[in-house]
Design a protein around this motif. Structure first.
Motif, PDB file in Angstrom:
ATOM      1  N   THR A 123       0.825  -1.204   0.000  1.00 25.19           N
ATOM      2  CA  THR A 123       0.000   0.000   0.000  1.00 25.19           C
ATOM      3  C   THR A 123       0.861   1.256   0.000  1.00 25.19           C
ATOM      4  N   GLN A 124       1.895   1.295   0.827  1.00 23.52           N
ATOM      5  CA  GLN A 124       2.756   2.462   0.884  1.00 23.52           C
ATOM      6  C   GLN A 124       3.477   2.681  -0.442  1.00 23.52           C
ATOM      7  N   GLU A 125       3.923   1.603  -1.045  1.00 24.58           N
ATOM      8  CA  GLU A 125       4.636   1.725  -2.327  1.00 24.58           C
ATOM      9  C   GLU A 125       3.713   2.260  -3.412  1.00 24.58           C
ATOM     10  N   ILE A 126       2.467   1.783  -3.437  1.00 23.95           N
ATOM     11  CA  ILE A 126       1.529   2.215  -4.471  1.00 23.95           C
ATOM     12  C   ILE A 126       1.155   3.680  -4.295  1.00 23.95           C
ATOM     13  N   GLN A 127       0.894   4.118  -3.073  1.00 22.13           N
ATOM     14  CA  GLN A 127       0.489   5.510  -2.922  1.00 22.13           C
ATOM     15  C   GLN A 127       1.648   6.464  -3.204  1.00 22.13           C
ATOM     16  N   ARG A 128       2.859   6.043  -2.930  1.00 21.36           N
ATOM     17  CA  ARG A 128       4.005   6.873  -3.314  1.00 21.36           C
ATOM     18  C   ARG A 128       4.140   6.944  -4.832  1.00 21.36           C
ATOM     19  N   LEU A 129       3.882   5.825  -5.504  1.00 22.36           N
ATOM     20  CA  LEU A 129       3.909   5.813  -6.965  1.00 22.36           C
ATOM     21  C   LEU A 129       2.870   6.769  -7.529  1.00 22.36           C
ATOM     22  N   ILE A 130       1.655   6.732  -6.985  1.00 21.96           N
ATOM     23  CA  ILE A 130       0.598   7.627  -7.473  1.00 21.96           C
ATOM     24  C   ILE A 130       1.002   9.077  -7.288  1.00 21.96           C
ATOM     25  N   GLY A 131       1.510   9.418  -6.110  1.00 20.62           N
ATOM     26  CA  GLY A 131       1.930  10.793  -5.859  1.00 20.62           C
ATOM     27  C   GLY A 131       3.039  11.240  -6.796  1.00 20.62           C
ATOM     28  N   ARG A 132       4.065  10.407  -6.964  1.00 22.65           N
ATOM     29  CA  ARG A 132       5.172  10.749  -7.875  1.00 22.65           C
ATOM     30  C   ARG A 132       4.662  10.963  -9.287  1.00 22.65           C
ATOM     31  N   SER A 133       3.775  10.080  -9.718  1.00 19.88           N
ATOM     32  CA  SER A 133       3.274  10.139 -11.092  1.00 19.88           C
ATOM     33  C   SER A 133       2.507  11.430 -11.335  1.00 19.88           C
ATOM     34  N   LEU A 134       1.632  11.793 -10.423  1.00 23.44           N
ATOM     35  CA  LEU A 134       0.833  13.002 -10.612  1.00 23.44           C
ATOM     36  C   LEU A 134       1.682  14.260 -10.521  1.00 23.44           C
ATOM     37  N   ARG A 135       2.666  14.277  -9.616  1.00 21.73           N
ATOM     38  CA  ARG A 135       3.518  15.470  -9.476  1.00 21.73           C
ATOM     39  C   ARG A 135       4.390  15.707 -10.705  1.00 21.73           C
ATOM     40  N   ALA A 136       4.604  14.671 -11.504  1.00 16.59           N
ATOM     41  CA  ALA A 136       5.489  14.814 -12.669  1.00 16.59           C
ATOM     42  C   ALA A 136       4.969  15.841 -13.662  1.00 16.59           C
ATOM     43  N   CYS A 137       3.668  16.086 -13.650  1.00 14.11           N
ATOM     44  CA  CYS A 137       3.102  17.052 -14.598  1.00 14.11           C
ATOM     45  C   CYS A 137       2.381  18.183 -13.875  1.00 14.11           C
ATOM     46  N   VAL A 138       2.931  18.573 -12.705  1.00 13.70           N
ATOM     47  CA  VAL A 138       2.394  19.708 -11.959  1.00 13.70           C
ATOM     48  C   VAL A 138       3.451  20.803 -11.892  1.00 13.70           C
ATOM     49  N   ASP A 139       3.065  22.003 -12.316  1.00 15.81           N
ATOM     50  CA  ASP A 139       3.912  23.190 -12.159  1.00 15.81           C
ATOM     51  C   ASP A 139       3.687  23.690 -10.736  1.00 15.81           C
ATOM     52  N   ARG A 140       4.583  23.334  -9.839  1.00 12.54           N
ATOM     53  CA  ARG A 140       4.356  23.579  -8.412  1.00 12.54           C
ATOM     54  C   ARG A 140       4.351  25.068  -8.044  1.00 12.54           C
ATOM     55  N   PRO A 141       5.181  25.909  -8.661  1.00 14.99           N
ATOM     56  CA  PRO A 141       5.031  27.344  -8.377  1.00 14.99           C
ATOM     57  C   PRO A 141       3.670  27.890  -8.816  1.00 14.99           C
ATOM     58  N   ALA A 142       3.155  27.404  -9.957  1.00 11.77           N
ATOM     59  CA  ALA A 142       1.857  27.881 -10.439  1.00 11.77           C
ATOM     60  C   ALA A 142       0.721  27.423  -9.537  1.00 11.77           C
ATOM     61  N   LEU A 143       0.886  26.269  -8.885  1.00 11.99           N
ATOM     62  CA  LEU A 143      -0.148  25.776  -7.969  1.00 11.99           C
ATOM     63  C   LEU A 143      -0.248  26.649  -6.729  1.00 11.99           C
ATOM     64  N   GLY A 144       0.846  27.303  -6.385  1.00 14.99           N
ATOM     65  CA  GLY A 144       0.848  28.121  -5.185  1.00 14.99           C
ATOM     66  C   GLY A 144       1.051  27.269  -3.945  1.00 14.99           C
ATOM     67  N   GLU A 145       1.235  27.936  -2.825  1.00 17.04           N
ATOM     68  CA  GLU A 145       1.566  27.224  -1.593  1.00 17.04           C
ATOM     69  C   GLU A 145       0.313  26.588  -0.983  1.00 17.04           C
ATOM     70  N   ARG A 146      -0.110  25.508  -1.616  1.00 15.50           N
ATOM     71  CA  ARG A 146      -1.256  24.719  -1.156  1.00 15.50           C
ATOM     72  C   ARG A 146      -1.016  23.263  -1.537  1.00 15.50           C
ATOM     73  N   GLN A 147      -1.782  22.392  -0.937  1.00 18.74           N
ATOM     74  CA  GLN A 147      -1.633  20.957  -1.186  1.00 18.74           C
ATOM     75  C   GLN A 147      -2.940  20.387  -1.728  1.00 18.74           C
ATOM     76  N   ILE A 148      -2.812  19.462  -2.676  1.00 23.60           N
ATOM     77  CA  ILE A 148      -3.971  18.695  -3.136  1.00 23.60           C
ATOM     78  C   ILE A 148      -3.700  17.234  -2.801  1.00 23.60           C
ATOM     79  N   VAL A 149      -4.615  16.638  -2.052  1.00 27.73           N
ATOM     80  CA  VAL A 149      -4.493  15.233  -1.663  1.00 27.73           C
ATOM     81  C   VAL A 149      -5.449  14.411  -2.510  1.00 27.73           C
ATOM     82  N   VAL A 150      -4.899  13.427  -3.205  1.00 27.35           N
ATOM     83  CA  VAL A 150      -5.700  12.548  -4.056  1.00 27.35           C
ATOM     84  C   VAL A 150      -5.862  11.205  -3.344  1.00 27.35           C
ATOM     85  N   ASP A 151      -7.097  10.856  -3.041  1.00 30.34           N
ATOM     86  CA  ASP A 151      -7.405   9.578  -2.388  1.00 30.34           C
ATOM     87  C   ASP A 151      -7.936   8.598  -3.433  1.00 30.34           C
TER      88      ASP A 151
END
Length: 236
Positions: A86-114
């Motif tokens: 479970t831990q390995e899969i959720q880390r994979l999901i997070g890494r995958s989604l962050r790969a196409c996120v412009d983090r400065p454009a998102l601003g200082e906030r967090q989006i949690v995907v369940d």
């Protein structure tokens, strides 16, 4: 040859239903054959403590399977008692989604995907990534509509599919009967433009050649193309 009767390069049927929960800023139910995953995206105006005052946004994920998602009941996992899988899969999901996120454009906030697996028939992590992106897209749309971000922080689509060697043949989108018997099993995460984010491949009783790997990667590209088309239709 395949237990399902599909051709070697044939995907399972895919459907993505959006706005399936009332409160989440983004949500969808993705069905890849008999694998069904509920994905929600929640906006949090706080970031993890180690990112405070960085000006950067963050996207993370959590993954779980309901007790009767499989043919036998499994125990519920408390967060501090999650399995290594479970831990390995959720880390994979997070890494995958962050790969196409412009983090400065998102601003200082967090989006949690369940990502919660309602029913499993192979490829749950791939369905979670594909559906997770849709939920994330919808949450970002809400931020943009509210004027909370000035430019789109999502730079591309992200989708994932499994491929493997079954009965000596390369096949696309393994279901559980194939996954449990595959000689080679792989998960491929790609962008909408065909860029690689992550490849997980392993021999499960037989080795594979570089040509085999190339063939599976080509199959994965075809599969991701069809998944991205489904994402576009769902979020249009």
């Amino acid at each position: 040859m395949r237990p399902s009767g599909r051709d070697t390069a044939e995907m399972r049927s895919v459907s993505i239903e959006t706005a399936v929960t009332r409160h989440a800023e983004g949500s969808c139910l993705i069905k890849c054959g008999d694998t069904h995953v509920l994905c929600t995206a929640s906006i949090d105006e706080r970031v993890p403590p180690w990112m405070k005052n960085s000006g950067l946004g963050w996207v993370t994920a959590e993954y779980g399977m309901l007790p009767r998602a499989t043919h036998t009941r499994s125990r519920r996992e408390a967060k501090n008692g999650q399995s290594g899988r479970t831990q390995e899969i959720q880390r994979l999901i997070g890494r995958s989604l962050r790969a196409c996120v412009d983090r400065p454009a998102l601003g200082e906030r967090q989006i949690v995907v369940d990502c919660d697996v309602i029913q499993a028939d192979g490829g749950t992590r791939c369905a979670a990534i594909t559906g997770g992106w849709v939920a994330l897209r919808l949450a970002v749309n809400a931020l943009m509509k509210a004027g909370m971000v000035t430019s789109d922080p999502l730079t591309d689509h992200v989708a994932a599919v499994s491929c493997g060697m079954y009965a000596g043949q390369p096949v696309l989108d393994l279901d559980y009967p194939e996954d449990s018997e595959a000689g080679v099993d792989g998960n491929f995460v790609l962008t909408g433009k065909g860029r690689l984010i992550e490849v997980q491949m392993s021999a499960e009783g037989s080795t594979f050649s570089r040509d085999d790997m190339g063939t599976l990667l080509d199959l994965a590209g075809q599969g991701v193309d069809s998944l991205v088309a489904a994402q576009k239709e769902a979020t249009a």
